[in-house]
Design an enzyme around this catalytic site. Structure first.
Site, short mmCIF file in Angstrom:
data_model
loop_
_atom_site.label_atom_id
_atom_site.label_comp_id
_atom_site.label_asym_id
_atom_site.label_seq_id
_atom_site.Cartn_x
_atom_site.Cartn_y
_atom_site.Cartn_z
N ASP A 1 -0.70 -4.29 6.00
CA ASP A 1 -1.40 -3.19 5.36
C ASP A 1 -1.74 -2.18 6.45
O ASP A 1 -2.48 -2.49 7.39
CB ASP A 1 -2.67 -3.71 4.66
CG ASP A 1 -3.34 -2.63 3.81
OD1 ASP A 1 -3.23 -1.45 4.16
OD2 ASP A 1 -3.98 -3.00 2.80
N TYR B 1 -4.51 8.63 1.16
CA TYR B 1 -5.68 9.52 1.16
C TYR B 1 -6.57 9.39 2.39
O TYR B 1 -7.58 10.06 2.49
CB TYR B 1 -6.53 9.31 -0.10
CG TYR B 1 -6.89 7.87 -0.40
CD1 TYR B 1 -7.92 7.23 0.26
CD2 TYR B 1 -6.16 7.14 -1.35
CE1 TYR B 1 -8.23 5.91 0.00
CE2 TYR B 1 -6.46 5.82 -1.63
CZ TYR B 1 -7.49 5.20 -0.95
OH TYR B 1 -7.79 3.90 -1.22
N LYS B 2 -6.19 8.52 3.33
CA LYS B 2 -7.01 8.36 4.54
C LYS B 2 -6.48 9.31 5.61
O LYS B 2 -6.61 10.51 5.49
CB LYS B 2 -7.05 6.89 4.95
CG LYS B 2 -7.84 6.06 3.92
CD LYS B 2 -7.77 4.57 4.12
CE LYS B 2 -8.61 3.86 3.05
NZ LYS B 2 -8.36 2.42 2.98
N ARG C 1 -20.23 3.15 10.13
CA ARG C 1 -18.82 3.30 10.52
C ARG C 1 -18.50 4.79 10.73
O ARG C 1 -18.89 5.64 9.93
CB ARG C 1 -17.98 2.73 9.38
CG ARG C 1 -16.53 2.60 9.66
CD ARG C 1 -15.85 1.88 8.51
NE ARG C 1 -15.70 2.76 7.36
CZ ARG C 1 -14.73 2.67 6.45
NH1 ARG C 1 -13.83 1.72 6.54
NH2 ARG C 1 -14.66 3.50 5.44
N PHE D 1 -9.51 -6.61 4.07
CA PHE D 1 -10.07 -5.70 3.06
C PHE D 1 -10.10 -6.42 1.69
O PHE D 1 -9.14 -7.08 1.32
CB PHE D 1 -9.21 -4.44 2.98
CG PHE D 1 -9.83 -3.33 2.19
CD1 PHE D 1 -10.79 -2.51 2.76
CD2 PHE D 1 -9.47 -3.12 0.87
CE1 PHE D 1 -11.37 -1.49 2.02
CE2 PHE D 1 -10.06 -2.10 0.13
CZ PHE D 1 -11.00 -1.27 0.70
C1 LIG Z 1 -8.50 1.75 1.73
C2 LIG Z 1 -7.78 0.45 1.68
C3 LIG Z 1 -7.18 -0.01 0.51
C4 LIG Z 1 -7.35 0.78 -0.76
O1 LIG Z 1 -6.55 0.35 -1.82
P1 LIG Z 1 -6.48 1.24 -3.14
O2 LIG Z 1 -5.57 0.49 -4.02
O3 LIG Z 1 -5.96 2.60 -2.73
O4 LIG Z 1 -7.84 1.41 -3.70
C5 LIG Z 1 -6.46 -1.19 0.55
N1 LIG Z 1 -6.37 -1.92 1.69
C6 LIG Z 1 -6.96 -1.50 2.84
C7 LIG Z 1 -6.82 -2.31 4.08
C8 LIG Z 1 -7.69 -0.31 2.86
O5 LIG Z 1 -8.29 0.08 3.98
#
Ligand SMILES: *Cc1c(COP(=O)(O)O)cnc(C)c1O
Length: 392
Positions: free
Chosen positions: A181, A206-207, A351, A117
């Site tokens: 992560d 939030y996911k 997706r 990511f």
């Molecule tokens: C959604 C996501 C993030 C989001 O990071 P934020 O700091 O909350 O914006 C980070 N890493 C991964 C792998 C994600 O899927």
């Protein structure tokens, strides 16, 4: 499998979903739990409104980051007392990577994989004292220079899922620490990060945890590291005794030193509702249904013109499936206009996430039927669906 026989079917009613919507984007922003508005109203009107500053003691606000952290810790199988909620995932990546580098002072490399990511890679790029190595096969690239291996368990674009236990063990054999992560894992797949000896873990609220937009993130550290743990952001709430107002910093023991400043109480309260709901659902049943939903969708899509980039082996994928299509963006917009909400990831990936607490088997069949309509009538060619919006 049918919805009537689904042991998780009662959970759908615990969410406030708009009528006529098939929500296949809970991997991006989880929907609103039915209990959240009242909980937030209580925190605002009663706790903040009536107790004012006393609410930090009287309503347990000062312990909230720890309390919700402990609950997420149970969900991800972390060492007890090793998880807190704080900041965003991006900031927690910075805190954990830097703490890991401090634990491996003779090494300077952060290793990650191509396609991780973007924020994970960007944050690692920004850590001046380390050099970042981005490779296709990170396990093969482990060597005596690598301080920390940073991976995302479930890839945001393809849905491919890593095996945490075996990769962590390989890293440890090379003397390397791991940061996992779990943004697309927590609340979707069974996790045992304590037993797997994961050094550091972070993830989103939030996911699949349904904590609401911008919900604070979590961070978790193995108990074995607590004695030597030093976080780079030394704020007053990470102090061993914040209300002593010492003239200089002394870290709180363990993961508590990972708290920096005052926590966002309203957001934490919303996150707690989502996490409580998740804890009610047996995670093995969640996973079983997730596999069944993604399998059903993949099978239907493969019978059409869509080529999946998600592993066909269910043990190698998370709770989402993706397809490459040159007109993917327009197709996704046309689907959204018909109530099937998925999303698009540049350059050409459609997706779809399948969160088992509220997505029904019937929703999968209906989504496929609506997609058939969109494709047959070439609805996606409408210029309305060609224009890129700010958030895809
Ligand atoms: C959604 C996501 C993030 C989001 O990071 P934020 O700091 O909350 O914006 C980070 N890493 C991964 C792998 C994600 O899927």
């Amino acid at each position: 499998m049918s919805d009537r026989a689904d042991p998780l079917r009662s959970f759908r009613d615990r969410f406030l979903l708009p009528d006529g919507v098939i929500y296949l984007d809970g991997n991006s922003l989880g929907p609103l739990p039915r209990a959240t508005p009242d909980r937030i109203a209580t925190v605002i009107r009663r706790e903040w409104g009536q107790s004012l500053v006393g609410a930090w003691n009287d309503h347990g606000w000062i312990d909230l980051a720890r309390r919700v952290g402990d609950k997420i810790g149970r969900l991800i199988g972390a060492d007890q007392g090793g998880t807190i909620v704080a900041d965003s995932t991006s900031i927690n990546i910075f805190k954990c990577l830097t703490a890991a580098l401090t634990l491996r002072p003779d090494r300077t490399v952060i290793l990650t994989e191509t396609g991780n990511f973007p924020t994970d890679i960007y944050i690692a790029e920004g850590i001046a004292r380390a050099s970042l190595r981005v490779v296709d096969d990170p396990v093969a690239a482990l060597d005596a220079d690598v301080a920390v291996l940073m991976l995302t368990q479930v890839n945001y674009r393809t849905g491919a899922m890593h095996d945490i236990a075996s990769i962590t063990a390989a890293a440890h054999r090379a003397g390397t620490l791991v940061l996992w992560d779990l943004s697309h894992s927590a609340g979707a797949v069974p996790l045992t990060i304590g037993a797997d000896e994961v050094d550091f873990a972070v993830g989103c609220g939030y996911k699949y945890l349904n904590g609401g937009p911008g919900a604070p993130a979590f961070l978790s550290v193995a108990a074995s590291h607590w004695p030597d743990l030093r976080f780079p952001l030394t704020g007053w709430l990470g102090h061993a005794d914040p209300f002593a107002f010492d003239p200089s910093f002394r870290p709180a023991a363990g993961v508590a030193g990972g708290v920096v400043g005052t926590p966002p109480i309203l957001s934490l309260a919303a996150l707690e509702v989502g996490v409580d709901l998740m804890l009610e659902a047996p995670i093995d049943l969640v996973r079983e249904k997730s596999v069944a939903l993604t399998e059903r969708f993949l099978t239907a899509m493969e019978a059409r013109e869509f080529r999946s980039i998600t592993p066909a082996d269910p043990t190698r994928r998370g709770s989402q499936v993706s397809f490459r299509h040159p007109d993917g963006y327009a197709i996704v917009l046309a689907l959204i206009a018909r109530g099937v909400i998925g999303d698009f990831r540049a350059p050409d990936v459609m997706r779809f996430g399948f969160a088992p607490l509220y997505v029904r088997y019937q929703d999968v069949d209906d989504a496929v039927a609506i997609l058939d309509d969109v494709m047959r009538a070439e609805v996606w060619r409408d210029p309305r669906y060609q224009q890129r919006r700010a958030v895809t």
